[in-house]
Scaffold this motif. Structure first.
Motif, mmCIF file in Angstrom:
data_model
loop_
_atom_site.group_PDB
_atom_site.id
_atom_site.type_symbol
_atom_site.label_atom_id
_atom_site.label_comp_id
_atom_site.label_asym_id
_atom_site.label_seq_id
_atom_site.Cartn_x
_atom_site.Cartn_y
_atom_site.Cartn_z
ATOM 1 N N THR A 96 0.912 -1.177 -0.062
ATOM 2 C CA THR A 96 0.094 0.035 0.049
ATOM 3 C C THR A 96 0.844 1.171 0.041
ATOM 4 O O THR A 96 1.840 1.151 0.499
ATOM 5 N N SER A 97 0.312 2.296 -0.609
ATOM 6 C CA SER A 97 1.104 3.576 -0.373
ATOM 7 C C SER A 97 0.326 4.407 0.585
ATOM 8 O O SER A 97 -0.891 4.389 0.693
ATOM 9 N N GLY A 98 1.307 5.420 0.955
ATOM 10 C CA GLY A 98 0.582 6.609 1.651
ATOM 11 C C GLY A 98 0.498 7.783 0.724
ATOM 12 O O GLY A 98 0.800 7.666 -0.582
ATOM 13 N N ASP A 99 -0.130 9.054 1.238
ATOM 14 C CA ASP A 99 -0.453 9.835 0.165
ATOM 15 C C ASP A 99 0.816 10.778 -0.338
ATOM 16 O O ASP A 99 0.575 11.298 -1.379
ATOM 17 N N ARG A 100 1.710 10.376 0.260
ATOM 18 C CA ARG A 100 3.201 11.079 -0.400
ATOM 19 C C ARG A 100 4.035 10.045 -0.696
ATOM 20 O O ARG A 100 5.186 10.425 -1.006
ATOM 21 N N THR A 101 3.774 8.793 -0.934
ATOM 22 C CA THR A 101 4.740 7.731 -1.256
ATOM 23 C C THR A 101 4.970 8.019 -2.655
ATOM 24 O O THR A 101 3.982 8.370 -3.606
ATOM 25 N N LYS A 143 -6.062 1.706 -3.923
ATOM 26 C CA LYS A 143 -6.777 2.495 -3.061
ATOM 27 C C LYS A 143 -6.646 2.079 -1.311
ATOM 28 O O LYS A 143 -6.493 0.974 -1.321
ATOM 29 N N GLU A 144 -6.576 2.835 -0.743
ATOM 30 C CA GLU A 144 -6.524 2.616 0.874
ATOM 31 C C GLU A 144 -7.898 1.844 0.926
ATOM 32 O O GLU A 144 -8.966 2.149 0.600
ATOM 33 N N LEU A 150 -6.533 -6.880 1.147
ATOM 34 C CA LEU A 150 -7.342 -7.849 0.356
ATOM 35 C C LEU A 150 -7.591 -9.176 0.983
ATOM 36 O O LEU A 150 -8.803 -9.530 1.346
ATOM 37 N N ALA A 151 -6.483 -9.659 1.377
ATOM 38 C CA ALA A 151 -6.677 -11.355 2.205
ATOM 39 C C ALA A 151 -7.567 -11.236 3.343
ATOM 40 O O ALA A 151 -8.541 -12.407 3.124
ATOM 41 N N ASN A 152 -7.534 -10.265 3.992
ATOM 42 C CA ASN A 152 -8.174 -10.628 5.381
ATOM 43 C C ASN A 152 -9.541 -10.289 4.973
ATOM 44 O O ASN A 152 -10.393 -10.861 5.733
#
Ligand SMILES: NC(=O)c1ccc[n+]([C@@H]2O[C@H](COP(=O)([O-])OP(=O)(O)OC[C@H]3O[C@@H](n4cnc5c(N)ncnc54)[C@H](O)[C@@H]3O)[C@@H](O)[C@H]2O)c1
Length: 320
Positions: free
Chosen positions: A158-163, A187-188, A193-195
């Motif tokens: 996952t990325s953050g808003d500034r990654t 998207k956050e 997904l898996a859980n």
């Protein structure tokens, strides 16, 4: 940075997940330095890594000499400076609390090279929040493993808003290069997904048992000896593709109205039943008592059987 440039990884936090990550990286020929807060924690990390290596050796995934080579690649320290000074990739597996994750990131940034990638194993915190006060938020990604990371290939990125997109791509390429199977969340999304997939299925298991349709044991059996066997090979979309001469499209047409009828009857509640544990525990105890002796009748025996089967499956998947 190319993934080949990453020769040394720092594992910050050596609990359940960090110790397993260390084995994963070392098994792929990387030098690992694992850090934790004190010698007592490091002793636990060392013991856990030995247990993981014992199982790998016992079930034929590594020889004795390879095991020693893997163990020899992992150094332990309580000094953050020593842990991250030369690291190009930092896998953080500290406790799942935002203020602790932020404080670990601040300590790491004080000593790590500016070009190092910082990957958090967080199960549910947002990378944007973890990196909120970071000097280099563009270098922070979320990399959620499945336990234990040295055996389960999945890692959810996952990325953050500034990654920075190229950092996420390098992290993706790096994990793929060491035998992980990375998936990218565009998207956050809470639970990744898996859980979420697991919980969706488990809601239905709970509902079927609570409605008296089947026992806990039969719900598990239906999964293990039915779809579970196929899911260990292909995902559900591929199973649909192979399930009908018309491929996935043919399968969707075939399911048509029946699928809609099932959906209308299926659980849709958004709060897990309060008394589920009381209902399910006797059922799962009975299930364990009914297993054949080669599987076992205790948690320890069943966990050993699970690990052995996992290792055999991973060999078939060419992942070990
Ligand atoms: N356990 C799981 O099944 C699982 C699965 C996927 C992801 N995760 C995530 O992985 C992370 C770690 O989980 P865990 O189960 O290994 O927890 P854990 O409690 O077993 O390990 C956390 C470790 O971090 C250490 N630590 C605390 N502060 C530190 C610091 N400042 N520097 C270095 N180490 C420090 C602790 O001493 C401990 O050894 C969490 O973010 C969790 O959400 C856990």
């Amino acid at each position: 940075m190319k993934p080949e440039a990453i020769k040394r990884v720092a594992c910050v936090g050596g609990g359940v997940i960090g110790s397993s990550w260390a084995i994963q990286f070392a098994m792929r020929g990387l030098d690992v330095i694992l850090s934790d807060i004190n010698d007592e924690q490091l002793a636990k990390s060392r013991a856990q890594m030995h247990r993981s290596l014992d199982a790998l050796e016992q079930f034929g995934a590594v020889t004795r000499s390879r095991r020693e080579e893997i163990a020899g690649r992992v150094k332990l320290t309580t000094a953050m400076e020593e842990a991250v000074a030369d690291a190009r990739f930092i896998q953080e597996s500290g406790p799942e609390r935002l203020e602790i994750k932020q404080s670990i990131l601040a300590q790491v940034e004080a000593y790590a090279p500016a070009q190092a990638i910082y990957a958090s194993s967080t199960s549910g915190l947002l990378v944007s929040d973890i990196a909120a006060r970071a000097a280099h938020p563009e270098r922070c990604v979320g990399a959620h493993p499945y336990n234990p990371p040295h055996l389960i290939p999945l890692v959810e990125l996952t990325s953050g808003d500034r990654t920075a997109p190229d950092i996420l791509q390098t992290a993706y390429d790096f994990y793929q290069s060491i035998g992980k199977e990375a998936v990218l969340l565009r998207k956050e999304c809470p639970g990744f997904l898996a859980n979420r997939l697991q919980l969706a299925l488990y809601r239905e298991v709970q509902d079927l048992v609570m409605r008296g349709v089947c026992s806990v044991e039969d719900a598990d059996k239906a999964l293990v000896y039915g779809p579970g066997l196929r899911w260990a090979i292909f995902g559900h979309n591929m199973i649909m593709q192979l399930g009908n001469p018309g491929g996935l499209t043919g399968m969707v047409e075939m399911l048509g109205n029946s699928g809609d009828r099932w959906l209308a009857d299926m659980a849709s509640w958004t709060h897990q039943p309060d008394n589920w544990a009381q209902v399910a525990q006797p059922g799962v105890d009975q299930e364990m008592a009914n297993f054949p002796d080669y599987v076992g009748h205790t948690n320890e025996a069943c966990a050993r059987y699970r690990d052995q089967m996992l290792i055999e499956l991973l060999k078939l998947h060419r992942k070990l």
